[in-house]
Design a protein around this motif. Structure first.
Motif, PDB file in Angstrom:
ATOM      1  N   ALA A 397      -3.175  -9.611  12.002  1.00  0.00           N
ATOM      2  CA  ALA A 397      -4.382 -10.204  12.242  1.00  0.00           C
ATOM      3  C   ALA A 397      -5.004  -8.951  13.329  1.00  0.00           C
ATOM      4  N   GLY A 398      -4.479  -7.454  13.887  1.00  0.00           N
ATOM      5  CA  GLY A 398      -5.640  -6.825  13.796  1.00  0.00           C
ATOM      6  C   GLY A 398      -5.559  -5.685  12.855  1.00  0.00           C
ATOM      7  N   LEU A 402      -9.598  -4.669  10.754  1.00  0.00           N
ATOM      8  CA  LEU A 402     -10.055  -3.601  10.799  1.00  0.00           C
ATOM      9  C   LEU A 402     -10.547  -3.393   9.689  1.00  0.00           C
ATOM     10  N   ILE A 403      -9.695  -4.335   8.289  1.00  0.00           N
ATOM     11  CA  ILE A 403     -11.090  -4.413   7.187  1.00  0.00           C
ATOM     12  C   ILE A 403     -12.494  -5.553   7.235  1.00  0.00           C
ATOM     13  N   ASP A 410      -8.672  -1.949   1.720  1.00  0.00           N
ATOM     14  CA  ASP A 410      -7.056  -2.357   1.665  1.00  0.00           C
ATOM     15  C   ASP A 410      -6.441  -1.412   1.095  1.00  0.00           C
ATOM     16  N   LYS A 411      -6.293  -0.183   0.611  1.00  0.00           N
ATOM     17  CA  LYS A 411      -5.304   0.397   0.268  1.00  0.00           C
ATOM     18  C   LYS A 411      -5.168   1.577   1.781  1.00  0.00           C
ATOM     19  N   LEU A 412      -6.447   1.646   2.054  1.00  0.00           N
ATOM     20  CA  LEU A 412      -5.854   1.938   3.871  1.00  0.00           C
ATOM     21  C   LEU A 412      -5.024   0.866   4.119  1.00  0.00           C
ATOM     22  N   GLU A 437      -9.198   6.355   8.603  1.00  0.00           N
ATOM     23  CA  GLU A 437     -10.348   5.644   8.853  1.00  0.00           C
ATOM     24  C   GLU A 437     -11.205   5.657   7.425  1.00  0.00           C
ATOM     25  N   VAL A 438     -11.874   4.565   6.658  1.00  0.00           N
ATOM     26  CA  VAL A 438     -12.897   4.907   5.898  1.00  0.00           C
ATOM     27  C   VAL A 438     -13.836   5.797   6.692  1.00  0.00           C
TER      28      VAL A 438
END
Length: 500
Positions: A397-398, A402-403, A410-412, A437-438
């Motif tokens: 869930a964590g 983040l998403i 999704d890739k990260l 992080e993005v």
């Protein structure tokens, strides 16, 4: 050993007949007949006393909470609850039985003559089977032997053995089915589904943590074969202490193939216990199996009979939660899952994992996507059950949080899963330590977009000419430069802004 028979070949000539014995450790604070603690993982032989060590003169006292839990289990299995029952001594030598007998119940169990219905996911949809329950009786667990030296961890080839008596005396409920005879190609699936059903049913009662990996739920798979059309039962084997759903299915399948090979060779199956080997799904001989007469049962003289009042039994009946099948239908409606979604969720053993992930804040479809996709793939690669992966629903869930916050894509997220599964910490810690992080800073993204446009003038011109779909090539170039850490949606916006 005669070579195993192929499963389809065995089932073309023989009918499997099963009996399943499931042992449930109760989560009471103290043991069945003494006040010793029951916590898992304590230092060996630190949770013991004269009673559970079987020292002379020590007298047992029945744990009232264990009796209550036993009654609730019996009621959940639609059993008759005995108006009067008592304990017996089951006599046999085992090094992890300090008293040299086990306090159990023999001909007078606390619960008997019940039934439960299980749902079995198959290629043709979910099929329902009714499993008849012979009895559910109370007893105490044994200690735990550790065989040191040798290659297998078994007593054969070991240099010496150690015994931990912490587990000796922990309250157990043994649930014994009546004969299970289903279509042969469904036998192993039914065995697996039944144990999974019990885990859900008893976990919902709150009387056990039903952790197969910790031994609080264990299954003995009794199996025999008889020729198709015959009414005479064959000789059974008993594969002991199988401790995962997948292993229950594999043990039943292996024994079908092994029995068929023995019978085809004109030999007789030996009535014996068998050890299951996780490494290759095989079983090996243990000891010749005793019949009830060999245990020399007699009533336990140090314990008074138990006579639960009818009022108490009915009061406990009122505490039962909704049955697993009702719960599954409710969850399916709440989550808007299709029948196929729910079938695959149940088949993967992911229902409770998804429930916990949703409770931790994730959307149901997102929780299902990760457990049945990325994590199911990893479980298959490691040849383990989904629940055995070193990741919690809260951590899943964590990662989804983040998403949802746009901090990873999704890739990260798959890299975050890598880190969590590798023991690098919770999702936030993995993101920080790996620096994944993005990037959403317009300055850094704008520079990367400028470089992509400069390196791909033909693509840039197509976009200027109105072919917006061509932006995908520039987005890909930016994402590659940014190692997948760019916000793809923002990159697209910047490309279109810069190219008019």
């Amino acid at each position: 050993m005669t070579a195993l028979v192929e499963l389809d070949d065995a089932l073309s000539r023989y009918q499997p007949v099963m009996g399943l014995e499931v042992h449930i450790e109760l989560n009471t604070a103290s043991k069945m007949f003494c006040g010793c603690a029951t916590g898992f993982g304590a230092e060996p032989n630190t949770q013991v006393c004269p009673v559970c060590l079987g020292l002379p003169g020590a007298l047992p006292v029945v744990n009232a909470k264990a009796v209550e839990s036993a009654i609730r289990i019996g009621l959940a299995l639609n059993c008759q609850i005995a108006a009067w029952c008592r304990f017996a001594r089951k006599n046999y030598f085992y090094p992890d039985m300090p008293k040299n007998f086990q306090t159990s119940q023999y001909d007078e169990p606390i619960a008997h003559d019940g039934w439960t219905e299980i749902e079995v996911p198959t290629a043709d949809g979910v099929e329902t089977y009714r499993i008849e329950i012979e009895r559910a009786h109370m007893e105490e667990d044994t200690g735990k032997s550790l065989h040191v030296g040798g290659a297998t961890g078994r007593i054969h080839g070991a240099d010496h053995s150690l015994v931990d008596y912490n587990r000796a005396g922990i309250p157990l409920i043994e649930i014994v089915t009546k004969t299970i005879e289903v279509p042969g190609d469904k036998a192993a699936l039914v065995a697996r589904a039944y144990v999974s059903h019990l885990r859900d049913l008893i976990g919902g009662l709150g009387v056990s943590d039903v952790r197969m990996d910790q031994g609080s739920l264990r299954c003995d798979v009794n199996l025999s074969l008889k020729p198709l059309g015959s009414e005479e039962l064959g000789t059974r084997s008993e594969t002991k202490n199988v401790n995962s759903f997948r292993s229950v299915e594999r043990a039943a399948t292996y024994e079908i193939r092994r029995h068929a090979a023995i019978l085809d060779a004109g030999e007789k199956v030996v009535q014996e216990t068998r050890h299951f080997h996780e490494s290759d799904g095989s079983t090996s001989a243990g000891r010749e199996k005793s019949d009830a007469d060999d245990y020399r049962y007699f009533p336990e003289p140090d314990l008074a009979p138990i006579a639960p009042s009818r009022d108490w039994v009915e009061e406990l009946r009122g505490t039962l939660p909704e049955p697993p099948s009702v719960r599954r239908r409710r969850l399916q409606d709440d989550w808007d899952f299709s029948d196929l979604d729910m079938r695959d969720t149940i088949g993967a053993g992911a229902l409770d994992l998804i429930v916990a992930t949703v409770d931790a804040g994730a959307a149901p479809q997102a929780a299902r996507k990760w457990w049945l996709g990325e994590l199911a793939r990893r479980a298959n690669e490691q040849d383990v059950d989904l629940a055995a992966l070193p990741i919690t629903p809260q951590q899943v869930a964590g990662i989804q949080a983040l998403i949802d916050a746009g901090r990873v894509n999704d890739k990260l997220a798959r890299q975050v899963f890598d880190g969590v599964l590798a023991g690098e910490g919770d999702p936030e810690e993995v993101v920080a330590s790996r620096g994944i992080e993005v990037v959403s800073d317009d300055s850094a993204l704008g520079d990367a977009v400028d470089r992509a446009i400069e390196a791909n003038p033909d693509v840039a011109q197509k976009i200027r000419d109105g072919k917006v779909a061509a932006a995908g090539a520039l987005i890909g170039a930016v994402m590659k430069e940014m190692r997948g850490q760019a916000d793809a949606a923002r990159v697209r916006e910047l490309i279109l802004e810069k190219l008019g």
